[in-house]
Design a protein around this motif. Structure first.
Motif, mmCIF file in Angstrom:
data_model
loop_
_atom_site.group_PDB
_atom_site.id
_atom_site.type_symbol
_atom_site.label_atom_id
_atom_site.label_comp_id
_atom_site.label_asym_id
_atom_site.label_seq_id
_atom_site.Cartn_x
_atom_site.Cartn_y
_atom_site.Cartn_z
ATOM 1 N N LEU A 238 40.807 44.314 28.742
ATOM 2 C CA LEU A 238 40.453 42.984 29.222
ATOM 3 C C LEU A 238 39.229 43.169 30.123
ATOM 4 C CD1 LEU A 238 44.047 41.718 30.024
ATOM 5 C CD2 LEU A 238 42.638 41.029 28.096
ATOM 6 N N ILE A 239 38.059 43.252 29.476
ATOM 7 C CA ILE A 239 36.866 43.637 30.226
ATOM 8 C C ILE A 239 35.907 42.475 30.328
ATOM 9 C CG2 ILE A 239 34.778 45.076 30.104
ATOM 10 C CD1 ILE A 239 36.570 47.239 28.910
ATOM 11 N N GLY A 240 35.427 42.235 31.527
ATOM 12 C CA GLY A 240 34.468 41.156 31.684
ATOM 13 C C GLY A 240 34.217 40.854 33.153
ATOM 14 N N VAL A 241 33.653 39.676 33.401
ATOM 15 C CA VAL A 241 33.282 39.320 34.768
ATOM 16 C C VAL A 241 33.897 37.991 35.184
ATOM 17 C CG1 VAL A 241 31.068 40.544 34.794
ATOM 18 C CG2 VAL A 241 31.160 38.198 33.933
ATOM 19 N N GLY A 242 34.030 37.832 36.503
ATOM 20 C CA GLY A 242 34.429 36.549 37.077
ATOM 21 C C GLY A 242 33.233 36.007 37.833
ATOM 22 N N TYR A 254 35.139 37.480 29.061
ATOM 23 C CA TYR A 254 35.657 38.828 28.819
ATOM 24 C C TYR A 254 36.013 39.037 27.350
ATOM 25 C CZ TYR A 254 39.857 36.012 28.954
ATOM 26 O OH TYR A 254 40.780 35.029 28.697
ATOM 27 N N THR A 255 36.158 40.269 27.001
ATOM 28 C CA THR A 255 36.659 40.595 25.661
ATOM 29 C C THR A 255 38.170 40.811 25.763
ATOM 30 O OG1 THR A 255 36.273 42.920 26.116
ATOM 31 C CG2 THR A 255 34.556 41.756 24.898
ATOM 32 N N SER A 256 38.842 40.702 24.618
ATOM 33 C CA SER A 256 40.297 40.838 24.692
ATOM 34 C C SER A 256 40.885 41.281 23.361
ATOM 35 C CB SER A 256 40.912 39.498 25.061
ATOM 36 O OG SER A 256 40.795 38.661 23.941
ATOM 37 N N ALA A 257 42.188 41.493 23.399
ATOM 38 C CA ALA A 257 42.900 41.972 22.206
ATOM 39 C C ALA A 257 43.147 40.870 21.190
ATOM 40 C CB ALA A 257 44.237 42.560 22.643
ATOM 41 N N ALA A 401 36.629 40.411 35.600
ATOM 42 C CA ALA A 401 37.398 39.242 35.160
ATOM 43 C C ALA A 401 38.829 39.284 35.686
ATOM 44 C CB ALA A 401 37.393 39.157 33.641
ATOM 45 N N THR A 402 39.356 40.496 35.901
ATOM 46 C CA THR A 402 40.730 40.616 36.394
ATOM 47 C C THR A 402 40.811 40.494 37.922
ATOM 48 O OG1 THR A 402 40.383 42.991 36.227
ATOM 49 C CG2 THR A 402 41.722 41.981 34.508
ATOM 50 N N ASP A 403 39.666 40.233 38.568
ATOM 51 C CA ASP A 403 39.673 40.006 40.013
ATOM 52 C C ASP A 403 39.940 38.526 40.318
ATOM 53 O OD1 ASP A 403 39.256 42.653 40.550
ATOM 54 O OD2 ASP A 403 37.070 42.476 40.656
ATOM 55 N N GLU A 404 39.768 38.178 41.589
ATOM 56 C CA GLU A 404 40.142 36.816 41.991
ATOM 57 C C GLU A 404 38.974 36.010 42.546
ATOM 58 O OE1 GLU A 404 43.447 38.052 44.426
ATOM 59 O OE2 GLU A 404 44.884 37.787 42.794
#
Ligand code: FES
Ligand code: FE
Length: 434
Positions: A238-242, A254-257, A401-404
């Motif tokens: 789950l890679i990307g930016v917020g 983000y990219t995902s499965a 992306a997994t941050d807040e």
């Protein structure tokens, strides 16, 4: 330090007082400072293709009729009879030339003008010369790429200025379809929306909709199912930016499965879908160039338009809007958005992809709602345990992306609006006492 939101960049502290989720007084402030001042989503232009089409909508706590008049103009009319108040439109949606009030049968054309009333003799000849017996129209209604918004503040800035940087992301959604003869109508909303409620504060649903951190632990069932259908390859990526988009809007990209009907095939979609998706990627590449086409097709976007519109462009596209009837209760409406031109079989693939994850019967939404209700229950301990921690990623230069960071963007705007109004009210109360 703030009463509701406290931030210290250096110490990586960002916390929100849990009272913000439970207090009736705060909800009253929100109704005035936010839901009466911000642009609120009412519907999509594709829902009003023909003159006379209408949908009954609740927006920002108001009852409205979202309609396209016989003159082709889209309006939002307050759904209340100028006579003695009854709802004039009771049906959920339809097509009509006339709205007729159930109570004393005054009737109005689809532009809101009074056109009939029984026994007119009891009124002077010129009884409606000032238009006071017509349905009242919401003065500010504007749209962007098919998304229609209203604002109950007549002096609000334009919708385009309000959306600001968020427009870039709405474009990435709207550009997925071939617009054809209707440049603004390439995407369409599928009938009917899903309506459900959650016993939780409205801001929890906003946070959850842009929260990738919870994805893997909360939605394990869904990921396991995607894995059985060939979506396993990048399960953990789950890679990307917020991004903070300004004005309280935020996004994670983000990219995902999981698969995407617009441009990411998995074997579970079937062979016919493979060809359609490949063709679609070719079309997008031709139109927008490789880089943008890749971004539209492969990247997911969870967009939070302040205060209560979510556009999640993930394994399908959902438009989600919600409104609090109490600090611990929200009514949610979720729509599916799709490319208007796709064929029936592919529409079925898309709908399956939508329903698998999204909506009250999906593999994810009930888990999300469970998490939100657990938070709301946890807030019963507010007196002793006062703060939510929303600091994840503050120690990083570029938030992931997994941050807040997405949530912090919302909370800063929320805090400015609520505390500004509260201070103004306190000042006014002080003046009265003197
Ligand atoms: Fe509508 Fe009387 S309340 S006609
Ligand atoms: Fe979720």
């Amino acid at each position: 330090m703030g009463k509701y939101v406290q931030e210290d960049q250096e110490k990586c502290i960002f916390r929100v007082n849990r009272k913000s989720f439970t207090d009736q007084g705060i909800l009253e402030l929100e109704r005035e400072a936010i839901f009466s001042k911000c642009w609120l989503f009412i519907g999509h232009e594709s829902e009003l293709r023909n003159n006379g089409d209408f949908h009954r909508r609740k927006v920002g706590g108001r009852n409205l009729i979202f309609t396209r008049g016989s003159d082709g103009v889209i309006r939002a009319l307050y759904n209340t009879c100028p006579h003695r108040g009854a709802l004039v439109c009771r049906e959920g949606h339809g097509n009509t030339k006339v709205f007729r009030c159930f109570y004393h049968a005054w009737s109005f054309n689809n532009q809101g003008d009074l056109v009939g009333m029984p026994d007119k003799a009891g009124f002077p000849e010129d009884h409606n010369c000032d238009g006071s017996k017509n349905l009242v129209e919401v003065k500010r209604l504007e749209s962007y790429r098919g998304f229609v918004f209203v604002n109950f503040d007549d002096n609000a800035i334009s919708l385009e200025d309000y959306l600001g940087n968020a427009k870039e992301y709405i474009d990435l959604v709207a550009d997925q379809a071939e617009a054809g003869a209707h440049p603004e109508m390439g995407m369409e909303v599928l009938m009917d929306p899903q309506e459900y409620s959650v016993r939780a504060n409205w801001k929890l649903l906003g946070e959850n909709s842009v929260d990738l951190y919870h994805g893997m632990p909360t939605h394990k069932t869904y990921f396991d199912i995607v894995a059985t259908r060939g979506g396993l390859a990048d399960k953990d990526n789950l890679i990307g930016v917020g991004r903070d988009l300004g004005n309280g809007h935020a996004v994670m990209e983000y990219t995902s499965a999981w698969p995407r009907p617009v441009g990411k095939w998995i074997p579970g979609y079937g062979e016919e879908a493979k060809g359609i998706i490949e063709k679609n990627i070719e079309r997008l590449t031709e139109k927008f160039g490789e880089e943008r086409a890749e971004r539209i097709a492969k990247k997911n976007r969870n967009i939070w338009i302040f205060p209560n519109l979510i556009i999640n462009d993930i394994m399908a596209i959902t438009i989600r809007t919600f409104y609090p009837t109490a600090p611990n209760y929200i009514e949610v409406t979720g729509y599916a958005l799709a490319a208007a031109e796709e064929n029936e079989n592919f529409r079925q693939v898309r709908n399956d992809s939508f329903l698998e994850f999204l909506g009250p019967g999906g593999f994810a939404t009930p888990d999300d709602n469970e998490a939100l209700e657990l938070c709301q229950e946890g807030f019963l301990n507010n007196k002793e345990v006062e703060w939510n921690d929303i600091s994840r990623g503050m120690n990083r230069e570029v938030p992931q992306a997994t941050d807040e960071a997405q949530m912090r963007a919302f909370w800063r705007e929320w805090n400015d609006r609520v505390t500004f109004l509260e201070a103004k009210k306190e000042e006014e109360a002080g003046r009265v006492e003197v």
